[in-house]
Design a protein around this motif. Structure first.
Motif, short mmCIF file in Angstrom:
data_model
loop_
_atom_site.label_atom_id
_atom_site.label_comp_id
_atom_site.label_asym_id
_atom_site.label_seq_id
_atom_site.Cartn_x
_atom_site.Cartn_y
_atom_site.Cartn_z
N THR A 195 11.69 -10.09 62.86
CA THR A 195 11.20 -10.75 61.65
C THR A 195 12.23 -10.65 60.53
O THR A 195 12.51 -11.62 59.82
CB THR A 195 9.87 -10.11 61.20
OG1 THR A 195 8.96 -10.14 62.30
CG2 THR A 195 9.28 -10.85 60.03
N VAL A 196 12.81 -9.48 60.39
CA VAL A 196 13.77 -9.27 59.29
C VAL A 196 15.08 -9.98 59.57
O VAL A 196 15.65 -10.64 58.69
CB VAL A 196 13.98 -7.76 59.04
CG1 VAL A 196 15.05 -7.55 57.99
CG2 VAL A 196 12.66 -7.14 58.60
N ILE A 197 15.55 -9.89 60.82
CA ILE A 197 16.82 -10.56 61.16
C ILE A 197 16.69 -12.06 60.97
O ILE A 197 17.60 -12.72 60.45
CB ILE A 197 17.23 -10.24 62.62
CG1 ILE A 197 17.70 -8.79 62.74
CG2 ILE A 197 18.32 -11.19 63.09
CD1 ILE A 197 17.95 -8.35 64.17
N GLU A 198 15.57 -12.64 61.40
CA GLU A 198 15.38 -14.09 61.26
C GLU A 198 15.46 -14.52 59.80
O GLU A 198 15.99 -15.56 59.47
CB GLU A 198 14.00 -14.49 61.80
CG GLU A 198 13.97 -14.67 63.30
CD GLU A 198 12.59 -15.07 63.79
OE1 GLU A 198 12.50 -15.54 64.92
OE2 GLU A 198 11.60 -14.90 63.04
N LYS A 199 14.86 -13.70 58.93
CA LYS A 199 14.81 -14.06 57.53
C LYS A 199 16.14 -13.83 56.84
O LYS A 199 16.60 -14.64 56.05
CB LYS A 199 13.72 -13.23 56.83
CG LYS A 199 13.25 -13.84 55.54
CD LYS A 199 12.60 -15.17 55.85
CE LYS A 199 12.15 -15.95 54.65
NZ LYS A 199 11.35 -17.11 55.08
N GLU A 200 16.72 -12.70 57.15
CA GLU A 200 17.92 -12.29 56.43
C GLU A 200 19.14 -12.66 57.25
O GLU A 200 19.72 -11.83 57.91
CB GLU A 200 17.88 -10.78 56.17
CG GLU A 200 16.63 -10.28 55.47
CD GLU A 200 16.64 -10.59 53.98
OE1 GLU A 200 17.69 -10.99 53.45
OE2 GLU A 200 15.58 -10.44 53.35
N GLU A 203 23.52 -10.66 57.18
CA GLU A 203 23.19 -9.31 57.60
C GLU A 203 23.66 -8.23 56.63
O GLU A 203 23.11 -7.15 56.55
CB GLU A 203 23.75 -9.05 58.99
CG GLU A 203 23.03 -9.93 59.98
CD GLU A 203 23.64 -9.90 61.36
OE1 GLU A 203 24.55 -9.08 61.58
OE2 GLU A 203 23.18 -10.67 62.19
N ARG A 204 24.70 -8.58 55.90
CA ARG A 204 25.20 -7.63 54.91
C ARG A 204 24.10 -7.31 53.88
O ARG A 204 23.99 -6.20 53.39
CB ARG A 204 26.41 -8.22 54.21
CG ARG A 204 27.16 -7.29 53.30
CD ARG A 204 27.94 -6.25 54.06
NE ARG A 204 28.11 -5.06 53.22
CZ ARG A 204 28.45 -3.88 53.67
NH1 ARG A 204 28.63 -3.69 54.96
NH2 ARG A 204 28.59 -2.86 52.87
N ASP A 205 23.29 -8.31 53.58
CA ASP A 205 22.20 -8.10 52.63
C ASP A 205 21.16 -7.13 53.17
O ASP A 205 20.61 -6.32 52.43
CB ASP A 205 21.51 -9.42 52.27
CG ASP A 205 22.31 -10.19 51.21
OD1 ASP A 205 23.31 -9.61 50.73
OD2 ASP A 205 21.95 -11.31 50.89
N ILE A 206 20.86 -7.24 54.46
CA ILE A 206 19.91 -6.29 55.03
C ILE A 206 20.45 -4.88 54.85
O ILE A 206 19.77 -3.99 54.40
CB ILE A 206 19.70 -6.51 56.55
CG1 ILE A 206 19.22 -7.91 56.84
CG2 ILE A 206 18.70 -5.48 57.08
CD1 ILE A 206 18.92 -8.14 58.31
N TYR B 180 10.81 -7.79 52.90
CA TYR B 180 11.17 -7.72 54.33
C TYR B 180 11.65 -6.34 54.74
O TYR B 180 11.18 -5.79 55.72
CB TYR B 180 12.25 -8.77 54.66
CG TYR B 180 11.65 -10.14 54.81
CD1 TYR B 180 11.12 -10.55 56.03
CD2 TYR B 180 11.57 -11.01 53.74
CE1 TYR B 180 10.52 -11.79 56.17
CE2 TYR B 180 10.98 -12.26 53.87
CZ TYR B 180 10.46 -12.64 55.09
OH TYR B 180 9.86 -13.85 55.21
N VAL B 181 12.58 -5.78 53.99
CA VAL B 181 13.21 -4.54 54.48
C VAL B 181 12.50 -3.27 54.04
O VAL B 181 12.90 -2.19 54.45
CB VAL B 181 14.71 -4.45 54.11
CG1 VAL B 181 15.50 -5.55 54.79
CG2 VAL B 181 14.92 -4.45 52.62
N ASN B 249 5.33 -13.40 65.23
CA ASN B 249 6.25 -12.87 66.24
C ASN B 249 5.54 -11.97 67.24
O ASN B 249 5.82 -12.01 68.44
CB ASN B 249 7.41 -12.11 65.56
CG ASN B 249 8.42 -13.06 64.93
OD1 ASN B 249 8.65 -14.15 65.45
ND2 ASN B 249 9.01 -12.66 63.83
N ILE B 278 23.65 -3.61 62.56
CA ILE B 278 23.25 -3.76 61.17
C ILE B 278 22.90 -2.41 60.58
O ILE B 278 23.20 -2.11 59.43
CB ILE B 278 22.03 -4.69 61.07
CG1 ILE B 278 22.36 -6.07 61.66
CG2 ILE B 278 21.58 -4.82 59.62
CD1 ILE B 278 21.16 -6.98 61.78
#
Lengths: 283, 283
Positions: A195-200, A203-206, B180-181, B249, B278
């Motif tokens: 869910t998080v990877i899809e949105k973000e 990846e640096r932001d995650i 999200y995170v 998901n 990540i």
């Protein structure tokens, strides 16, 4: 007891080998693995003393099988065929019903002990093996009454030196409980990661925003699909049931939010808080 | 810079106080808290030097507000009213839009800096405070351009000695990404805990079977409902969106299982595995 054969020299098999070798240096640890580079690695790392092949199993005093659960179901009857009448064969899979069924009518059923050491990390392969992984952890033994008494003793002696606590359970109960406390956690973690990877997409932001809480909840999303796909397949019915309940609980939480019922949101969290006490003692 | 006032001497406020005091022993740390026993505890633990009251805020060089986000929205305008024209007021809430809006038109808006240090544990209260909690962690600063330049510098000097990395972001982007995170992780964890507790009425059984994987995924279910309920309320729209995607998901995963599409189950996990890369670097 001189010759132990480890089939599958990964995280679990390798860690068992390390503990056994440390505590019984006179034992010879033989390694068998379908992945030859893993086998070489295990030898280099000193996890095993010798590489071996399937045909050598007749020399085994103990065989420990730590391979994906679908491979276990396929191999276990052949392994029992291959060993001597005095050998103990154990496996460490995360499912128990399918595995126990696969040898239920085997003439050497009494040579087999079904176990599930509740320990591990999200890593895999020989490099992931570590000493002391099982210290203080629980080992679930299924259908103990179907194993020859002398071989039970041989197994328990090993678990004792590894520092494990023993719990006895039937395979169906094991699979049902473990769906809740282990299999569901893995799916929850994988889908959270997804869910998080899809949105973000960036990846640096995650990485910049994610704290230790996120890292903790998605840790299991690093786990090996080769290991986990067959587990979900074998424990399908139980896992689907846990997923349905989990989705139901998440949907209820979302609906409380939609209806601005934050008293209920508070209660949902407060009522789950006592998981603190349950978890005390789990490392 | 002599007098720092910490409003809310819990995990975050207390940990900031400890770092500041350690690195600037000449500073006096004053504590304000609606919970007097927390205030006494903070004094006994040496987290604060003195207890203070709201009326003392005019003496403050810096005020750090670390209270639940609903209380922050309510108190922040009054705090700005109370401080001198040269004081810096910061807060550390997990939401940013509602908080920034609450003082958008305040005559002392330039005395305020909105921050979100991404650090913490699942524990709360003064006893949970620890030195070095923020070392190497990210601090998100919102609407930096609305803060007086000299006060920005004063804030950055503190974050620097605390070892924090600074990221600038607008409040809306912050609230969306952090849903999200961070916020979703908490709900996923709470509902996982709930699902398992409901099923496993015999808690001893959970304890016996649960491994470190379960402990890791439900760790956040120990978090404080007092802190988290107002966060979910303020970030309602974003959090509901993340929950809908997460439930979608999970439902897809369940449906793949129902249809015995284990190739797709494998792919779902394989595609999420790169979360490893990540997460590298997050403690």
């Amino acid at each position: 007891m001189k010759n132990i054969y480890i089939i599958g020299v990964g995280l679990i098999g390798g860690s068992i080998a390390k503990d056994v070798k440390k505590l019984n240096p006179e034992i010879t640890i033989h390694g068998i693995d379908s992945n030859n580079s893993h086998l070489e690695e295990a030898l280099e790392l000193g996890i095993i003393d010798k590489k071996a092949a399937f045909n050598d199993l007749k020399q085994a005093d103990i065989v420990i099988v730590s391979i994906p659960v679908d491979a276990t179901v396929e191999m276990l009857p052949k392994i029992l065929d291959a060993v001597s009448d005095d050998a103990l064969v154990m496996e460490s899979g995360s499912t128990k019903s399918a595995i126990c069924n696969s040898v239920a009518n085997h003439p050497k059923r009494r040579n087999f002990l079904a176990t599930h050491p509740i320990a591990g990390t999200e890593f895999s392969g020989p490099k992931a093996a570590m000493e002391g992984l099982f210290q203080g952890k629980t080992n679930i033994i299924c259908e103990v009454e179907k194993t020859a008494f002398k071989l039970q003793e041989r197994a328990l002696a090993i678990f004792k030196i590894m520092g494990m606590r023993i719990r006895y359970m039937n395979p169906e109960a094991h699979d049902k409980h473990i769906a809740y406390v282990s299999h569901l956690s893995h799916i929850s973690s994988f889908m959270l990661g997804k869910t998080v990877i899809e949105k973000e997409k960036n990846e640096r932001d995650i990485f910049d925003l994610a704290g230790s809480g996120f890292a903790s909840t998605v840790r299991l999303a690093k786990s090996s699909p080769d290991m986990w796909t067959p587990i979900f397949r074998q424990n399908k019915t139980n896992v689907i049931e846990t997923l349905e309940e989990y989705i139901q609980n998440l949907t209820a939480f979302k609906d409380f939010m939609k209806h601005d019922d934050f008293d209920e949101i508070y209660n949902e969290m407060r009522n789950t808080n006592h998981i603190k006490d349950i978890l005390n003692g789990i490392k």
